[in-house]
Motif scaffolding. Sequence first.
Motif, PDB file in Angstrom:
ATOM      1  N   GLY A 166       2.098  19.337 -15.371  1.00  0.00           N
ATOM      2  CA  GLY A 166       1.926  19.276 -16.806  1.00  0.00           C
ATOM      3  C   GLY A 166       2.935  18.384 -17.505  1.00  0.00           C
ATOM      4  N   GLU A 167       3.664  17.590 -16.740  1.00  0.00           N
ATOM      5  CA  GLU A 167       4.674  16.728 -17.333  1.00  0.00           C
ATOM      6  C   GLU A 167       4.070  15.457 -17.933  1.00  0.00           C
ATOM      7  OE1 GLU A 167       7.942  15.976 -14.707  1.00  0.00           O
ATOM      8  OE2 GLU A 167       7.985  18.045 -13.955  1.00  0.00           O
ATOM      9  N   ILE A 168       2.849  15.106 -17.531  1.00  0.00           N
ATOM     10  CA  ILE A 168       2.132  13.987 -18.155  1.00  0.00           C
ATOM     11  C   ILE A 168       0.716  14.455 -18.436  1.00  0.00           C
ATOM     12  CG2 ILE A 168       3.537  12.223 -17.013  1.00  0.00           C
ATOM     13  CD1 ILE A 168       1.282  11.764 -15.051  1.00  0.00           C
TER      14      ILE A 168
ATOM     15  N   GLY B  67       0.815  -1.214   0.000  1.00  0.00           N
ATOM     16  CA  GLY B  67       0.000   0.000   0.000  1.00  0.00           C
ATOM     17  C   GLY B  67       0.847   1.262   0.000  1.00  0.00           C
ATOM     18  N   ILE B  68       1.908   1.260   0.818  1.00  0.00           N
ATOM     19  CA  ILE B  68       2.795   2.436   0.867  1.00  0.00           C
ATOM     20  C   ILE B  68       3.475   2.632  -0.489  1.00  0.00           C
ATOM     21  CG2 ILE B  68       4.932   3.309   1.892  1.00  0.00           C
ATOM     22  CD1 ILE B  68       4.095   1.959   4.506  1.00  0.00           C
ATOM     23  N   PHE B  69       3.936   1.548  -1.065  1.00  0.00           N
ATOM     24  CA  PHE B  69       4.623   1.637  -2.351  1.00  0.00           C
ATOM     25  C   PHE B  69       3.699   2.178  -3.432  1.00  0.00           C
ATOM     26  CE2 PHE B  69       5.971  -0.541  -6.347  1.00  0.00           C
ATOM     27  CZ  PHE B  69       7.183   0.119  -6.518  1.00  0.00           C
ATOM     28  N   LEU B  70       2.485   1.674  -3.481  1.00  0.00           N
ATOM     29  CA  LEU B  70       1.550   2.109  -4.524  1.00  0.00           C
ATOM     30  C   LEU B  70       1.068   3.529  -4.280  1.00  0.00           C
ATOM     31  CD1 LEU B  70      -0.491  -1.179  -4.974  1.00  0.00           C
ATOM     32  CD2 LEU B  70       1.483  -0.364  -6.256  1.00  0.00           C
ATOM     33  N   ALA B  71       0.953   3.910  -3.025  1.00  0.00           N
ATOM     34  CA  ALA B  71       0.571   5.293  -2.720  1.00  0.00           C
ATOM     35  C   ALA B  71       1.639   6.267  -3.216  1.00  0.00           C
ATOM     36  CB  ALA B  71       0.359   5.453  -1.217  1.00  0.00           C
ATOM     37  N   VAL B  72       2.918   5.881  -3.056  1.00  0.00           N
ATOM     38  CA  VAL B  72       4.008   6.726  -3.551  1.00  0.00           C
ATOM     39  C   VAL B  72       3.922   6.874  -5.066  1.00  0.00           C
ATOM     40  CG1 VAL B  72       6.514   6.848  -3.840  1.00  0.00           C
ATOM     41  CG2 VAL B  72       5.541   6.204  -1.628  1.00  0.00           C
ATOM     42  N   VAL B  73       3.629   5.730  -5.772  1.00  0.00           N
ATOM     43  CA  VAL B  73       3.494   5.794  -7.230  1.00  0.00           C
ATOM     44  C   VAL B  73       2.359   6.719  -7.638  1.00  0.00           C
ATOM     45  CG1 VAL B  73       2.967   4.442  -9.306  1.00  0.00           C
ATOM     46  CG2 VAL B  73       4.485   3.492  -7.552  1.00  0.00           C
ATOM     47  N   ALA B  74       1.194   6.574  -6.989  1.00  0.00           N
ATOM     48  CA  ALA B  74       0.031   7.396  -7.343  1.00  0.00           C
ATOM     49  C   ALA B  74       0.276   8.869  -7.028  1.00  0.00           C
ATOM     50  CB  ALA B  74      -1.198   6.892  -6.587  1.00  0.00           C
ATOM     51  N   LEU B  75       0.883   9.162  -5.874  1.00  0.00           N
ATOM     52  CA  LEU B  75       1.152  10.568  -5.504  1.00  0.00           C
ATOM     53  C   LEU B  75       2.147  11.205  -6.468  1.00  0.00           C
ATOM     54  CD1 LEU B  75       1.338  10.305  -1.612  1.00  0.00           C
ATOM     55  CD2 LEU B  75      -0.416  11.450  -2.966  1.00  0.00           C
TER      56      LEU B  75
ATOM     57  N   LEU C  75       3.253  14.883 -11.062  1.00  0.00           N
ATOM     58  CA  LEU C  75       3.715  15.088 -12.440  1.00  0.00           C
ATOM     59  C   LEU C  75       2.594  15.646 -13.309  1.00  0.00           C
ATOM     60  CD1 LEU C  75       5.838  11.829 -12.967  1.00  0.00           C
ATOM     61  CD2 LEU C  75       6.689  14.164 -12.620  1.00  0.00           C
ATOM     62  N   ALA C  76       1.349  15.189 -13.100  1.00  0.00           N
ATOM     63  CA  ALA C  76       0.220  15.699 -13.882  1.00  0.00           C
ATOM     64  C   ALA C  76      -0.043  17.156 -13.541  1.00  0.00           C
ATOM     65  CB  ALA C  76      -1.015  14.839 -13.604  1.00  0.00           C
TER      66      ALA C  76
ATOM     67  N   LEU D 139      -2.112  10.394 -16.589  1.00  0.00           N
ATOM     68  CA  LEU D 139      -2.439  10.325 -15.162  1.00  0.00           C
ATOM     69  C   LEU D 139      -3.390   9.162 -14.887  1.00  0.00           C
ATOM     70  CD1 LEU D 139      -2.406  11.451 -12.275  1.00  0.00           C
ATOM     71  CD2 LEU D 139      -4.281  12.999 -12.956  1.00  0.00           C
ATOM     72  N   VAL D 140      -4.419   9.009 -15.734  1.00  0.00           N
ATOM     73  CA  VAL D 140      -5.366   7.903 -15.566  1.00  0.00           C
ATOM     74  C   VAL D 140      -4.631   6.559 -15.685  1.00  0.00           C
ATOM     75  CG1 VAL D 140      -7.354   6.736 -16.594  1.00  0.00           C
ATOM     76  CG2 VAL D 140      -7.353   9.220 -16.346  1.00  0.00           C
TER      77      VAL D 140
END
Length: 580
Positions: free
Chosen positions: A273-275, A256-264, A269-270, A280-281
């Motif tokens: 404006g970098e993605i 959960g911590i790892f995936l939260a870091v990825v999502a944040l 980045l969105a 983002l989706v």
Amino acid sequence: MAGGDQPAGGDLLLTAVRGQRRRLAGGVVGAICHQGGEALVPVLIGVIIDRAVATGATSGLLAWLGALAADFVLLSLGFRFGFRVTVNAAEWAGHDLRLRVAARVVDDRGGAETGRLAGELTNLATSDVRRASGVNLVMPGGTAGLAGLVVAAVALLNVSIVLGLLVLLGSPPLLWLSHLLGRPLERRSAVEQERAARASGVATDLATGLRVLKGIGAEDAAVGRYRRTSQDSLAATLRAARAQAGFDGAVLVLNGIFLAVVALLAGRLAARGEISIGGLVTAVGLAQYLLSPLGMVTNVIGQFAQARASATRIAAVLGARPAVAGGQADPVAHPRGRLRIDGLACVDGLRGVDLDVAPGELLGLVVTDPDATGALLRCLARERDPDAGVVELDGVSLADLPPGEARRLLLVAAHDADLFAGTLAENVASGLAADGPAAFAAADARTRAATLSSALAAAGADEVARALPDGVDTQISEFGRSLSGGQRQRVALARALAADPPVLVLHEPTTAVDTVTEARIATGLRELRRGRTTVLVATSPTLLAVTDRVVVLDGGGVRADGTHRHLLDSHADYRAAVLA
């Protein structure tokens, strides 16, 4: 493996996986198709948003929706195919392991049962085998999970190099930490399986001896023993369950911590404006998707920890040291039945026993020490090797023969031999020297009737058959519990007589019958075994009276030798032993 060289638990699991590599390959392909399809779902949705919805191109939207539908079909078919093949692999691996365990348990050389109750071996062949073979059930999923992580990382690299590198570089440490968390689970699973097997063994013993326990009023003591064993098993199970819960919870938190870091990071980045919005989706969808492959890989780690503990227990049985050495001498072609014992010695009661039994002789053997009796019978039955001396049959040492061949030539029938579930006729036929019940069933009706009739009559078991509702076709329960003690003993004696070995050793075959029946058995035994070497290890004067001669073993060696009448008249210790 026949025993003697103990494989490691990990090696046993590797063998179980290699043996199903073809099925597992199909399972891996199906699982990868499923996981790859799952990973493509957020990617396709992101593409639809960026290239179709944002531009308003209807044709493009329909095309990408078609691609998304095709992806769902692919992942669905992949799951169905992969799961079916994987289950087959696990079941076949379990089947192969059970056959190996069964082959080792029934190995002529013995040893697998030493120190283990029957219920423990049953538990090992069911519960432990199921866990060990279960690695085949999770291996394709774990492999597909790794493939899913790679697909997700590549997709994220396409969205953002930073996100892709985070997944690629962050997953290995996460999985290694999960492996470290699984070690306590392996240790506690090993204890859990050991205690559960012990409880199963005690329960089997309790059920087997229920009639005896009731007869001596020991039900409470037996139930108390099982209760204590069951409580130990329960405590070990609860500790293993806590370890499993702790492992699952810790892994869930780490994921959960790892995936939260990825999502944040994707959201940040969105915002810069970098993605794109579609990116983002895709990133958020892949972050959610990553729960599945990470869970699959960590599930492999947890299952492997439990499977390795069970595999280690299985390996201990497969590698158990044989109780006796296996000889390689050629079988005796035309056995005459000459039995010679020279200097036989065992630490548990025998000291330099010398005995010579002529072909066709009916010998009575009176042993004053129960330990010496047990040691002698175990050596003759090839259940153990003597510490010194030799047992020869027609000039060939029993130790030089394969144990199964030695037992075919020299059969030791214990006075407490168990019966099997089946008809009375099938129980007697199981003692036939050729192929047991199969040979009995293949013979013509007249031969079957003659074989049964002679063996049953000599053992006094024909009276047992007449007392049963369906005669020799009456079903007998497991261990012969549906019969009385005397009835069981007579049927077991008939089975030994039906085997008709060159040398037959009978240990106290009439302890549970009345004197009239015993006299009839003594006469029938002498007539049926005429010309065949027979040794009666007994103290019954009725049986000893029909022997050609009697040998007395006392103090670990031969102390007297003569006819029953002569020894009664001249040997006070013999008289005391048989007339007590």
